[in-house]
Design a protein around this motif. Sequence first.
Motif, PDB file in Angstrom:
ATOM      1  N   ALA A 160      27.848  49.742  84.259  1.00 49.56           N
ATOM      2  CA  ALA A 160      27.344  49.927  82.874  1.00 49.56           C
ATOM      3  C   ALA A 160      25.853  49.465  82.538  1.00 49.56           C
ATOM      4  N   TYR A 161      25.461  49.231  81.672  1.00 52.73           N
ATOM      5  CA  TYR A 161      24.078  49.013  81.020  1.00 52.73           C
ATOM      6  C   TYR A 161      24.345  47.987  79.961  1.00 52.73           C
ATOM      7  N   ARG A 162      23.498  47.224  80.033  1.00 51.73           N
ATOM      8  CA  ARG A 162      23.269  46.265  78.674  1.00 51.73           C
ATOM      9  C   ARG A 162      21.969  46.734  77.918  1.00 51.73           C
ATOM     10  N   TYR A 163      21.896  46.930  76.637  1.00 48.31           N
ATOM     11  CA  TYR A 163      20.958  47.462  75.944  1.00 48.31           C
ATOM     12  C   TYR A 163      20.442  46.558  74.942  1.00 48.31           C
ATOM     13  N   THR A 164      19.073  46.427  75.064  1.00 48.26           N
ATOM     14  CA  THR A 164      18.268  45.244  73.944  1.00 48.26           C
ATOM     15  C   THR A 164      17.236  46.174  73.243  1.00 48.26           C
ATOM     16  N   ALA A 165      17.397  45.805  72.145  1.00 47.75           N
ATOM     17  CA  ALA A 165      16.069  46.367  71.072  1.00 47.75           C
ATOM     18  C   ALA A 165      14.716  46.179  71.567  1.00 47.75           C
ATOM     19  N   VAL A 166      14.091  46.998  71.349  1.00 42.60           N
ATOM     20  CA  VAL A 166      12.644  46.752  71.854  1.00 42.60           C
ATOM     21  C   VAL A 166      11.976  46.296  70.710  1.00 42.60           C
ATOM     22  N   SER A 167      12.323  46.586  69.396  1.00 45.27           N
ATOM     23  CA  SER A 167      11.615  46.272  68.242  1.00 45.27           C
ATOM     24  C   SER A 167      12.415  45.608  67.296  1.00 45.27           C
ATOM     25  N   THR A 168      12.048  44.967  66.309  1.00 45.49           N
ATOM     26  CA  THR A 168      12.925  44.429  65.132  1.00 45.49           C
ATOM     27  C   THR A 168      13.101  45.533  64.188  1.00 45.49           C
ATOM     28  N   ARG A 169      14.183  45.336  63.385  1.00 49.21           N
ATOM     29  CA  ARG A 169      14.295  46.195  62.157  1.00 49.21           C
ATOM     30  C   ARG A 169      13.334  46.173  61.221  1.00 49.21           C
ATOM     31  N   ALA A 170      12.679  44.793  61.153  1.00 50.45           N
ATOM     32  CA  ALA A 170      11.595  44.617  60.036  1.00 50.45           C
ATOM     33  C   ALA A 170      10.451  45.847  60.411  1.00 50.45           C
ATOM     34  N   ALA A 171       9.998  45.514  61.700  1.00 48.35           N
ATOM     35  CA  ALA A 171       8.974  46.569  62.364  1.00 48.35           C
ATOM     36  C   ALA A 171       9.321  47.889  62.014  1.00 48.35           C
ATOM     37  N   TYR A 172      10.553  48.254  62.432  1.00 47.31           N
ATOM     38  CA  TYR A 172      10.969  49.687  62.172  1.00 47.31           C
ATOM     39  C   TYR A 172      10.690  50.088  60.499  1.00 47.31           C
ATOM     40  N   SER A 173      11.221  49.150  59.586  1.00 51.72           N
ATOM     41  CA  SER A 173      11.024  49.540  58.318  1.00 51.72           C
ATOM     42  C   SER A 173       9.695  49.498  57.846  1.00 51.72           C
ATOM     43  N   ALA A 174       9.004  48.661  58.474  1.00 54.41           N
ATOM     44  CA  ALA A 174       7.411  48.426  57.971  1.00 54.41           C
ATOM     45  C   ALA A 174       6.600  49.820  58.728  1.00 54.41           C
ATOM     46  N   ALA A 175       6.849  50.526  59.708  1.00 52.22           N
ATOM     47  CA  ALA A 175       6.282  51.540  60.433  1.00 52.22           C
ATOM     48  C   ALA A 175       6.983  52.844  59.417  1.00 52.22           C
ATOM     49  N   LEU A 176       8.015  52.614  59.039  1.00 52.45           N
ATOM     50  CA  LEU A 176       8.402  53.887  57.858  1.00 52.45           C
ATOM     51  C   LEU A 176       7.600  53.870  57.037  1.00 52.45           C
ATOM     52  N   MET A 177       7.551  52.379  56.365  1.00 50.80           N
ATOM     53  CA  MET A 177       6.664  52.560  54.937  1.00 50.80           C
ATOM     54  C   MET A 177       5.226  52.768  55.273  1.00 50.80           C
ATOM     55  N   ASN A 178       4.634  52.214  56.412  1.00 48.06           N
ATOM     56  CA  ASN A 178       3.331  52.717  56.561  1.00 48.06           C
ATOM     57  C   ASN A 178       2.961  54.306  56.659  1.00 48.06           C
ATOM     58  N   GLU A 179       3.869  54.808  57.255  1.00 49.63           N
ATOM     59  CA  GLU A 179       3.976  56.243  57.477  1.00 49.63           C
ATOM     60  C   GLU A 179       4.095  57.020  56.194  1.00 49.63           C
ATOM     61  N   ALA A 180       4.795  56.801  55.320  1.00 50.04           N
ATOM     62  CA  ALA A 180       5.148  57.194  53.982  1.00 50.04           C
ATOM     63  C   ALA A 180       4.014  57.221  53.148  1.00 50.04           C
ATOM     64  N   TRP A 181       3.572  55.972  53.150  1.00 55.48           N
ATOM     65  CA  TRP A 181       2.139  55.598  52.511  1.00 55.48           C
ATOM     66  C   TRP A 181       0.869  56.099  52.711  1.00 55.48           C
TER      67      TRP A 181
END
Length: 172
Positions: free
Chosen positions: A64-85
């Motif tokens: 099997a594999y063990r998966y780890t997030a590359v980034s945080t939810r905060a960074a993801y949210s910030a990127a979405l907000m920045n793109e929209a803006w």
Amino acid sequence: MPRPLGELEDAVMTRVWQWNRPVTVREVLEDLQQERSIAYTTVMTVMDNLHQKGWVRREAEGRAYRYTAVSTRAAYSAALMNEAWSTSDNPAAALVAFFGMMSAEQREALRDAVRIVQHDDESAAESAAASAAESAPAPAAGPDPGSEPEEAAGPPAAPEEDSAEHPGQPGR
């Protein structure tokens, strides 16, 4: 810019972000099954897609594999907000409208965030000034009164590259 996660991708990433540790498909599956009926292969495919998109990294553990997030939810949210803006034709108006939608608690969180960023900017500027002062050479004796001024030492400035020569690399 990250594309928004789909519903199931978001449900999987929410668990990966919340648990903040390497997770297996089985762990995510068992947690998701508390809310909905879902197959192991579906979760495995979603996690593989998240890996292919760069949201998670994985390490083999047995079969099997063990998966780890590359980034945080905060960074993801910030990127979405920045793109929209940044896609707005009037960014200032977009910010005003966004701020108008915020609750009092969200506006206070925004004020706190601005204070933190301003403090970090001031600290960085103070640190840079202190470093420059420490590494500055001792003042040299002035030029001979009869001598001609020397040209600035160092290599000539490199010309700006045309970004058209480098597709995908804006104005380097």
